[in-house]
Design a protein around this motif. Structure first.
Motif, PDB file in Angstrom:
ATOM      1  N   LEU A 103       0.833  -1.208   0.000  1.00 27.93           N
ATOM      2  CA  LEU A 103       0.000   0.000   0.000  1.00 27.93           C
ATOM      3  C   LEU A 103       0.866   1.256   0.000  1.00 27.93           C
ATOM      4  N   THR A 104       1.950   1.215   0.779  1.00 26.18           N
ATOM      5  CA  THR A 104       2.838   2.371   0.834  1.00 26.18           C
ATOM      6  C   THR A 104       3.509   2.628  -0.511  1.00 26.18           C
ATOM      7  N   THR A 105       3.902   1.535  -1.180  1.00 24.89           N
ATOM      8  CA  THR A 105       4.529   1.672  -2.500  1.00 24.89           C
ATOM      9  C   THR A 105       3.551   2.269  -3.508  1.00 24.89           C
ATOM     10  N   ASP A 106       2.314   1.798  -3.470  1.00 29.80           N
ATOM     11  CA  ASP A 106       1.312   2.345  -4.390  1.00 29.80           C
ATOM     12  C   ASP A 106       1.050   3.824  -4.103  1.00 29.80           C
ATOM     13  N   PHE A 107       0.991   4.163  -2.820  1.00 29.47           N
ATOM     14  CA  PHE A 107       0.747   5.564  -2.488  1.00 29.47           C
ATOM     15  C   PHE A 107       1.946   6.435  -2.880  1.00 29.47           C
ATOM     16  N   THR A 108       3.165   5.861  -2.773  1.00 23.57           N
ATOM     17  CA  THR A 108       4.351   6.620  -3.180  1.00 23.57           C
ATOM     18  C   THR A 108       4.265   6.988  -4.657  1.00 23.57           C
ATOM     19  N   THR A 109       3.722   6.065  -5.458  1.00 21.52           N
ATOM     20  CA  THR A 109       3.533   6.370  -6.882  1.00 21.52           C
ATOM     21  C   THR A 109       2.580   7.542  -7.066  1.00 21.52           C
ATOM     22  N   LEU A 110       1.470   7.537  -6.310  1.00 19.95           N
ATOM     23  CA  LEU A 110       0.527   8.663  -6.358  1.00 19.95           C
ATOM     24  C   LEU A 110       1.207   9.943  -5.901  1.00 19.95           C
ATOM     25  N   GLU A 111       1.998   9.843  -4.861  1.00 21.02           N
ATOM     26  CA  GLU A 111       2.699  11.010  -4.315  1.00 21.02           C
ATOM     27  C   GLU A 111       3.638  11.615  -5.359  1.00 21.02           C
ATOM     28  N   GLU A 112       4.343  10.779  -6.086  1.00 19.89           N
ATOM     29  CA  GLU A 112       5.258  11.269  -7.112  1.00 19.89           C
ATOM     30  C   GLU A 112       4.498  11.945  -8.252  1.00 19.89           C
ATOM     31  N   ARG A 113       3.349  11.381  -8.614  1.00 19.22           N
ATOM     32  CA  ARG A 113       2.553  12.003  -9.668  1.00 19.22           C
ATOM     33  C   ARG A 113       2.063  13.393  -9.248  1.00 19.22           C
ATOM     34  N   LEU A 114       1.647  13.515  -8.001  1.00 18.45           N
ATOM     35  CA  LEU A 114       1.206  14.822  -7.501  1.00 18.45           C
ATOM     36  C   LEU A 114       2.358  15.822  -7.462  1.00 18.45           C
ATOM     37  N   ASN A 115       3.525  15.364  -7.031  1.00 26.05           N
ATOM     38  CA  ASN A 115       4.693  16.253  -6.997  1.00 26.05           C
ATOM     39  C   ASN A 115       5.114  16.665  -8.407  1.00 26.05           C
ATOM     40  N   THR A 116       4.957  15.768  -9.358  1.00 25.13           N
ATOM     41  CA  THR A 116       5.288  16.108 -10.749  1.00 25.13           C
ATOM     42  C   THR A 116       4.360  17.195 -11.274  1.00 25.13           C
ATOM     43  N   ILE A 117       3.083  17.117 -10.905  1.00 19.42           N
ATOM     44  CA  ILE A 117       2.133  18.168 -11.309  1.00 19.42           C
ATOM     45  C   ILE A 117       2.558  19.517 -10.722  1.00 19.42           C
ATOM     46  N   CYS A 118       2.954  19.518  -9.456  1.00 19.91           N
ATOM     47  CA  CYS A 118       3.391  20.765  -8.808  1.00 19.91           C
ATOM     48  C   CYS A 118       4.640  21.325  -9.478  1.00 19.91           C
ATOM     49  N   GLU A 119       5.590  20.466  -9.802  1.00 22.69           N
ATOM     50  CA  GLU A 119       6.817  20.928 -10.456  1.00 22.69           C
ATOM     51  C   GLU A 119       6.536  21.451 -11.864  1.00 22.69           C
ATOM     52  N   THR A 120       5.620  20.803 -12.565  1.00 20.13           N
ATOM     53  CA  THR A 120       5.270  21.259 -13.912  1.00 20.13           C
ATOM     54  C   THR A 120       4.651  22.648 -13.869  1.00 20.13           C
ATOM     55  N   PHE A 121       3.805  22.884 -12.854  1.00 14.21           N
ATOM     56  CA  PHE A 121       3.225  24.227 -12.703  1.00 14.21           C
ATOM     57  C   PHE A 121       4.300  25.234 -12.301  1.00 14.21           C
ATOM     58  N   ARG A 122       5.226  24.841 -11.419  1.00 14.13           N
ATOM     59  CA  ARG A 122       6.279  25.756 -10.988  1.00 14.13           C
ATOM     60  C   ARG A 122       7.173  26.165 -12.149  1.00 14.13           C
ATOM     61  N   ASP A 123       7.353  25.259 -13.099  1.00 11.05           N
ATOM     62  CA  ASP A 123       8.148  25.570 -14.291  1.00 11.05           C
ATOM     63  C   ASP A 123       7.346  26.298 -15.355  1.00 11.05           C
TER      64      ASP A 123
END
Length: 522
Positions: A182-202
Motif C-alpha cells: 500500500l505504501t509503495t502504491d501511495f508513493t507512486t501517487l505522491e510522485e505524480r502529484l509532486n510532478t504536477i506541482c513541479e510542472t506548474f512551478r516551471d
C-alpha cells in the motif's frame, strides 16, 4: 506727460521685448532639441525617483542606490513600450541633421554623463512606466512562485502527510507485506502529484490545469480498480473502507463538490496577496525582516532532496533578483503603495478577483506615485529653464545692445519711432488674436509674420545708437554700469517669454483704445 504718452512708451517697450523674446525662444528651443534637455531631465528624474533618498551618513550606500537606479532605468528604457514612444527620423535630411547634431554634442562633451543615445523620449505616460516597472521587478513571477509553493505545501500537508500517517500507523490491522504494498502504491501517487506541482512551478501548465489534474489523481485513487486491489491485499473490510474514506475526505475538503465555483475558491486560497508579495521584496532590507527571515528559515529547515526545497529556492531566486534592482527606500515605498491599493480596493466576489484587482489597483498607485514625482521634476525643469532663459536673454540683450534704460529714453524723445512701434503693435494684436484652445504656438507664428522688418528699433551697436546711448565715443564708468544694468533688466524681461509679452501688449493696447486717441499736432 499724459497717459496716452506713457501707454505709447509702454507699448513700444513691450513690443521690443516681444520681438527679442521670439528670437530668444527659438534659440532656447534649438538648444533644448540639440542637447536633449527634456529627455535628459526626464531620465535623470526617474533615476532620482528609483534611487530613493540619499543617506548623508553612508556615501557607499548612496552610490550603490544610484547604480541600481541607473540599471533599472536602462532596463525600462530598453522596453519596446518605451523605446517606441520616440519616433525619430531614420532617413533623409532630417536624419542627417540629427546625426550631425549628435556628433557636435559628443565632440564638445556637452552630453557628458547623461547616457543618452539620442532616441530617448521626452515624455513617458504613467501607465507605461508603471507596467514596465512591475514587469522589470518580476512581481508576477514572484507571485507565481509563491502559488507554486502554496500548492506544493497543500499537496504535502493535506494529502501526502495525512495518507502516509494513516498507512504508517502501527495500529492499522494489516501485515507488513500488505502495508509495504500500500505504501509503495501511495508513493507512486505522491510522485505524480509532486510532478504536477513541479510542472506548474516551471510554468508549463496553468494553475487551473494543475488543480484539475490533482483532482483527477484523487478520483483515480478511489475508483473500483483501486478498491479491488486493496481488497485483494487484505480481507479486513474496515481497512479498505477506512482508506477509501480517508481519500474521499481529503478530496471533499479540498474541492468540495468539484464545481467550477469551488475550484476557483480553491485556486484563490493558493494565491498570495499583493502585500505579502511586496513584503518579500522589502523585508530583506529592514531590521525586522519577518517575512523574508521566515522564508529563509523554512528553506534552511527543508530537506534539500525534497520537492518543497525546490519551491522555496525558486522564490528566493526571484526575490533576490528583484531586490537587487531597487534601493531599500524605494522598496519600502512600493510596499506602502501596495497597502494603499489594498485599502482603496472595493470588495470583490471571490478572492481570486481580489488578487487580480489588487495588482491592477497597485499599478494605479504606482502611476500616481510617478505622476506626482514628475510634477516635482517638471517644477525643477521649469526653474532650470528659467535660469537658462535669463542667460540667453542677457547674452542676446548684450549682443543686440537692448538696453532697457536707453530704449525708454529713446522712446520718450523720438515721437516718430514711438508712433511707428505703437502702430505696428496695433496691427500685430489685431491680426494675431490669442488662441482659446491652448495652442500657444500659432499666435507666435503670426507675430513673426506680421512684424515689419523696416521698423526703427533703438537697439544695435550702430555708431548712431551707441553715441546716443553713451553720450560720446568714450563712455564713462557710470554709463557702462548703467548699460550693464539695462542689459540685465532686458535679460530678465526677455526670459519672461514671448507669450507673456504678447498677452501684456494686448492688455495695454485695450486700455489705450478705451478712449479716443488724440490726433497728432502738425
Amino acid at each position: 506727460m499724459n497717459l496716452p504718452f506713457i501707454l505709447d512708451v509702454a507699448i513700444g517697450l513691450v513690443f521690443i521685448y516681444l520681438i527679442i523674446s521670439l528670437l530668444a525662444s527659438e534659440l532656447q528651443e534649438l538648444l533644448t532639441t540639440l542637447l536633449q534637455w527634456r529627455a535628459a531631465h526626464l531620465k535623470k528624474s526617474i533615476e532620482i525617483l528609483l534611487a530613493g533618498g540619499d543617506n548623508p551618513e553612508n556615501r557607499e550606500e548612496n552610490s550603490e542606490n544610484r547604480r541600481k537606479a541607473k540599471d533599472i532605468v536602462n532596463d525600462i528604457y530598453g522596453n519596446p513600450l518605451v523605446r517606441n514612444i520616440s519616433q525619430e527620423s531614420r532617413e533623409g535630411i532630417e536624419a542627417t541633421i540629427r546625426q550631425i547634431s549628435r556628433a557636435i554634442v559628443t565632440l564638445f562633451g556637452l552630453r557628458k554623463q547623461r547616457t543618452l543615445r539620442g532616441n530617448e523620449p521626452s515624455y513617458i505616460p504613467a501607465e507605461t512606466f508603471a507596467s514596465t516597472l512591475l514587469e522589470r521587478l518580476n512581481i508576477p513571477q514572484i507571485s507565481q512562485k509563491i502559488v507554486a509553493l502554496n500548492l506544493q505545501k497543500l499537496v504535502s500537508d493535506e494529502i501526502n502527510t495525512k495518507v502516509r500517517s494513516y498507512l504508517e500507523n502501527p495500529i492499522l490491522p494489516v501485515n507488513d507485506a500488505t502495508r509495504e504494498t500500500l505504501t509503495t502504491d501511495f508513493t507512486t501517487l505522491e510522485e505524480r502529484l509532486n510532478t504536477i506541482c513541479e510542472t506548474f512551478r516551471d510554468e508549463k501548465i496553468t494553475l487551473f490545469s494543475a488543480v484539475n489534474q490533482i483532482e483527477d489523481e484523487l478520483d483515480l485513487s478511489v475508483n473500483a480498480s483501486f478498491v479491488n486491489k486493496v481488497q485483494s491485499l487484505t480481507s479486513n473490510d474496515s481497512v479498505v473502507q477506512n482508506l477509501v474514506d480517508q481519500l474521499l475526505a481529503i478530496r471533499k475538503a479540498l474541492f468540495k463538490e468539484g464545481t467550477d465555483e469551488n475550484i476557483n475558491e480553491f485556486m484563490g486560497r493558493l494565491q498570495p496577496g499583493l502585500v505579502q508579495t511586496i513584503d518579500l521584496l522589502v523585508d530583506d532590507a529592514q531590521d525586522k525582516r519577518q517575512t523574508y527571515l521566515s522564508l529563509r528559515k523554512e528553506i534552511q529547515e527543508a530537506d534539500p532532496a525534497s520537492h518543497m526545497y525546490g519551491a522555496y529556492q525558486a522564490i528566493q531566486t526571484e526575490v533576490e533578483k528583484a531586490s537587487h534592482k531597487l534601493s531599500p527606500s524605494v522598496r519600502e515605498s512600493l510596499a506602502a503603495l501596495a497597502r494603499r491599493a489594498q485599502l482603496n480596493l472595493q470588495k470583490a466576489q471571490t478572492k481570486a478577483e481580489v488578487v487580480e484587482a489588487e495588482l491592477s489597483q497597485f499599478q494605479v498607485e504606482v502611476q500616481t506615485w510617478f505622476d506626482r514625482s514628475m510634477e516635482r521634476a517638471s517644477g525643477v525643469y521649469k526653474r532650470n529653464a528659467k535660469g537658462v532663459a535669463f542667460l540667453i536673454g542677457f547674452l542676446l540683450a548684450l549682443i543686440v545692445n537692448a538696453d532697457t534704460f536707453h530704449i525708454v529714453e529713446r522712446l520718450s524723445t523720438d515721437g516718430t519711432m514711438r508712433d511707428a512701434l505703437a502702430a505696428n503693435a496695433d496691427i500685430v494684436v489685431a491680426n494675431c488674436p490669442p488662441n482659446s484652445n491652448g495652442e500657444s504656438d500659432r499666435p507666435l507664428e503670426c507675430i513673426r509674420n506680421e512684424v515689419s522688418n523696416s521698423l526703427p528699433l533703438p537697439i544695435g551697436w550702430s555708431r548712431e545708437n551707441t553715441r546716443q546711448q553713451f553720450q560720446g565715443n568714450s563712455p564713462s564708468v557710470w554709463e557702462i554700469l548703467k548699460g550693464l544694468l539695462g542689459w540685465t533688466v532686458s535679460g530678465i524681461a526677455i526670459s519672461m517669454g514671448a507669450s507673456f509679452w504678447f498677452d501684456l501688449l494686448g492688455k495695454i493696447i485695450n486700455v489705450r483704445n478705451a478712449g479716443k486717441r488724440p490726433e497728432a499736432t502738425k
